[in-house]
Design an enzyme around this catalytic site. Structure first.
Site, PDB file in Angstrom:
ATOM      1  N   GLU A  27       0.364   8.295   6.196  1.00 18.33           N
ATOM      2  CA  GLU A  27       1.714   8.525   6.696  1.00 18.33           C
ATOM      3  C   GLU A  27       1.679   9.638   7.741  1.00 18.33           C
ATOM      4  O   GLU A  27       0.833  10.545   7.668  1.00 18.33           O
ATOM      5  CB  GLU A  27       2.652   8.930   5.548  1.00 18.33           C
ATOM      6  CG  GLU A  27       4.094   9.168   6.000  1.00 18.33           C
ATOM      7  CD  GLU A  27       5.049   9.416   4.839  1.00 18.33           C
ATOM      8  OE1 GLU A  27       6.252   9.601   5.099  1.00 18.33           O
ATOM      9  OE2 GLU A  27       4.594   9.413   3.681  1.00 18.33           O
ATOM     10  N   ASN A  72       8.440   8.025   3.705  1.00 19.82           N
ATOM     11  CA  ASN A  72       9.751   8.493   4.159  1.00 19.82           C
ATOM     12  C   ASN A  72       9.837   8.539   5.674  1.00 19.82           C
ATOM     13  O   ASN A  72      10.915   8.333   6.255  1.00 19.82           O
ATOM     14  CB  ASN A  72      10.040   9.879   3.578  1.00 19.82           C
ATOM     15  CG  ASN A  72      10.180   9.865   2.068  1.00 19.82           C
ATOM     16  OD1 ASN A  72      10.278   8.811   1.436  1.00 19.82           O
ATOM     17  ND2 ASN A  72      10.184  11.044   1.473  1.00 19.82           N
ATOM     18  N   GLU A 173      11.327   3.100  -0.216  1.00 16.42           N
ATOM     19  CA  GLU A 173      12.150   3.858  -1.176  1.00 16.42           C
ATOM     20  C   GLU A 173      13.633   3.891  -0.782  1.00 16.42           C
ATOM     21  O   GLU A 173      14.259   4.954  -0.727  1.00 16.42           O
ATOM     22  CB  GLU A 173      11.596   5.279  -1.328  1.00 16.42           C
ATOM     23  CG  GLU A 173      10.215   5.306  -1.950  1.00 16.42           C
ATOM     24  CD  GLU A 173       9.682   6.710  -2.210  1.00 16.42           C
ATOM     25  OE1 GLU A 173      10.366   7.708  -1.839  1.00 16.42           O
ATOM     26  OE2 GLU A 173       8.586   6.838  -2.765  1.00 16.42           O
ATOM     27  N   GLU A 292       2.305   3.296  -3.852  1.00 23.13           N
ATOM     28  CA  GLU A 292       2.166   4.750  -3.889  1.00 23.13           C
ATOM     29  C   GLU A 292       1.880   5.151  -5.327  1.00 23.13           C
ATOM     30  O   GLU A 292       2.709   4.894  -6.218  1.00 23.13           O
ATOM     31  CB  GLU A 292       3.425   5.485  -3.395  1.00 23.13           C
ATOM     32  CG  GLU A 292       3.640   5.414  -1.897  1.00 23.13           C
ATOM     33  CD  GLU A 292       4.770   6.320  -1.419  1.00 23.13           C
ATOM     34  OE1 GLU A 292       4.967   7.403  -2.023  1.00 23.13           O
ATOM     35  OE2 GLU A 292       5.454   5.937  -0.449  1.00 23.13           O
ATOM     36  N   GLN A 349      -2.104  10.078  -0.729  1.00 23.19           N
ATOM     37  CA  GLN A 349      -2.466   9.399   0.507  1.00 23.19           C
ATOM     38  C   GLN A 349      -3.983   9.501   0.706  1.00 23.19           C
ATOM     39  O   GLN A 349      -4.690   9.794  -0.259  1.00 23.19           O
ATOM     40  CB  GLN A 349      -1.691   9.995   1.675  1.00 23.19           C
ATOM     41  CG  GLN A 349      -0.186   9.727   1.534  1.00 23.19           C
ATOM     42  CD  GLN A 349       0.621  10.235   2.726  1.00 23.19           C
ATOM     43  OE1 GLN A 349       0.117  10.559   3.787  1.00 23.19           O
ATOM     44  NE2 GLN A 349       1.923  10.338   2.530  1.00 23.19           N
TER      45      GLN A 349
END
Length: 503
Positions: A27, A72, A173, A292, A349
């Site tokens: 990310e 996000n 999410e 995740e 991650q």
């Protein structure tokens, strides 16, 4: 010494394991991209600025699949900012992590990096601030051969051949109040359904992942899954799950039992998906993308104190301990036990940000403790998962009852004629004596018995001491008459590899 027995029968197979179960996640967050996989000017940087030392560690794990670019981050991301000449790319406020995004690395650069490490890209689209149009255009840019505006733009950007990304996430999410553009289940279900339809019209060969609840503690779980799948069931292939565990209380016995929560989470989502299948009288089965999962809690205080609007600040940089590696091993075993339904999983991650790999600016890259069970599972967990018939003593912890001291699963690789047993001893004080019946797999010998153990559950690998917690090959597993005997040290991750005797 505590004792446990396992019986492995080739007829007790769970499923062929999809290699994507060993996926990871990159990310645009903290130093995952900038200072992680990408650091121009570093002594190990290649001609594109990617760190070769990091590439080699990713290859050592054998990561087959990487989710990108969020997270996000994706819910506020304009993908067009990250393509074309670098000098024309804008700097943007990233509201998700309160940082500055430079857009030096974007879709094409990440595709190049993924090819270098041998991984498939799992691309995510923004369903927070954007929607159907941006998603279909990105797909056209990435996968359409030529002759249209977006595919020809990719060609002008220097990429004649389409990237051919197969798997796509429909947002991230979306039930989380922290998410930019958070939605109710009905709102998200509708936009995900319409986006999925349009994307499949662009490229019918793709697979789609719809967002499940952000975690199992959400107030609407699993009602969210039921509502979202009610809208999208016939248009998607997977539903996502996310979970992270921590040990702020310092209760190791309870902490290493938390994979039992992961097991229950998976079972609940499977039951919900199958309820919608029955309700719709569908012949299609929805699989799970656990895209995740990890331990995450060490860095929380440091993150709260971080000044906003920096470029690639050190966010979410958990320094992992030996006990973290033991729980990660239990979580990997849980995923393999559900490999009939969990086809995709992404450790979150990959580099620096809650990651198995850490780097120093202008300096070294090293393996965190959690690197090792992840690498072992990826290397030796290819084939068919075998459900063990286990008898183990149990204990009770703060949150869980009847926690087995032994957590295990086996994988049979028929092509290589290898049988691998992954086993954790959760016991904090005692060695576990294991007897494993492998007579269903005749002619097996022990290739090696790898053990990850340490006297201090809080021991960690750092730049100063990068090899403090590392596996060894001094495990004592042996085979006699089709029975494997081994001693599993207290609080340890074990990999017992068996191969057929060749006359």
């Amino acid at each position: 010494m505590i004792k446990a027995t396992v019986k492995l029968d080739r007829d007790n197979a769970i499923s062929d394991i999809d290699k994507r179960i060993y996926g990871s996640f990159v990310e645009h967050l903290g130093r995952c991209v900038y200072g992680g996989i990408y650091e121009p000017g570093h002594p190990e940087a290649d001609e594109q600025g990617f760190r070769n030392d990091v590439i080699e560690l990713v290859k050592e794990i054998g990561v087959p699949f990487v989710r990108y670019p969020g997270g996000n981050f994706v819910s506020g991301y304009n993908w067009e900012d990250g393509v074309g000449p670098r000098e024309d790319r804008p700097r943007r406020l990233d509201l998700a992590w309160r940082t500055i995004e430079t857009n030096e690395v974007g879709t094409n650069e990440f595709a190049d990096w993924a090819r270098k490490v041998g991984a498939e890209v799992n691309m995510a689209v923004n369903l927070g601030t954007r929607g159907i149009d941006a998603a279909r255009n990105l797909l056209e840019y990435c996968n359409h051969p030529s002759g249209t505006y977006w595919s020809d733009l990719r060609i002008r950007h220097g990429y004649k051949e389409p990237h051919g990304f197969k798997t796509w996430c429909l947002g991230n999410e979306m039930d989380g109040p922290w998410q930019i553009g958070a939605k109710t289940a009905a709102e998200y279900g509708r936009i995900a359904e319409e986006t999925a339809k349009a994307m499949r019209w662009v490229d019918p060969s793709i697979e789609l992942v719809v967002c499940g609840s952000s975690n199992s503690k959400m107030a609407t779980f699993p009602e969210w899954e039921a509502t979202v799948l009610d809208h999208t069931y016939e248009h998607v292939d997977y539903i996502s799950l996310h979970t992270y565990y921590g040990n702020k209380e310092g209760d190791t016995a309870n902490f290493v039992a938390k994979s039992l929560n992961m097991d229950e989470f998976i079972r609940t989502v499977v039951a919900t998906a199958d309820y919608v299948k029955a309700k719709k009288r569908s012949k299609k089965t929805i699989h799970l993308s656990f895209d995740e999962w990890n331990v995450w809690y060490h860095s929380n205080e440091a993150d709260r104190a971080m000044a906003p609007w920096q470029v690639a600040p050190p966010l979410l940089e958990d320094v992992y301990t030996h006990e973290d590696a033991v729980l990660v091993g239990c979580m990997l075993i849980t995923l393999l036990k559900h490999s009939d339904r969990v086809k995709i999983a992404c450790m979150a991650q990959l580099v620096n940000v809650i990651a198995p790999i850490m780097t120093a600016k202008d300096g070294a890259a090293w393996r965190q403790t959690i690197f090792y069970p992840y690498m072992h599972a990826s290397r030796y967990g290819r084939g068919k998962a075998i459900r063990p018939i286990t008898q183990s003593p149990v204990y009770d912890s703060k949150e869980f009852t009847d926690v087995p001291y032994l957590e295990s699963v086996a994988v049979y690789n028929e092509e290589n004629e290898e049988l691998t047993l992954f086993a954790v001893n959760r016991g904090l004080n005692e060695t576990l004596h294991l007897q494993c019946d492998v007579r269903s797999f005749p002619g097996m010998r022990v290739i090696e018995h790898l053990v990850l153990e340490h006297d201090d559950p809080k021991a960690a690998n750092t730049e100063a001491e990068p090899y403090k917690v590392t596996p060894h090959t001094r495990g004592d597993a042996s085979v006699d008459g089709g029975i494997v005997s081994a001693r599993l040290p207290r609080l340890s991750w074990n990999v017992i590899r068996l191969g057929r005797i060749v006359d």
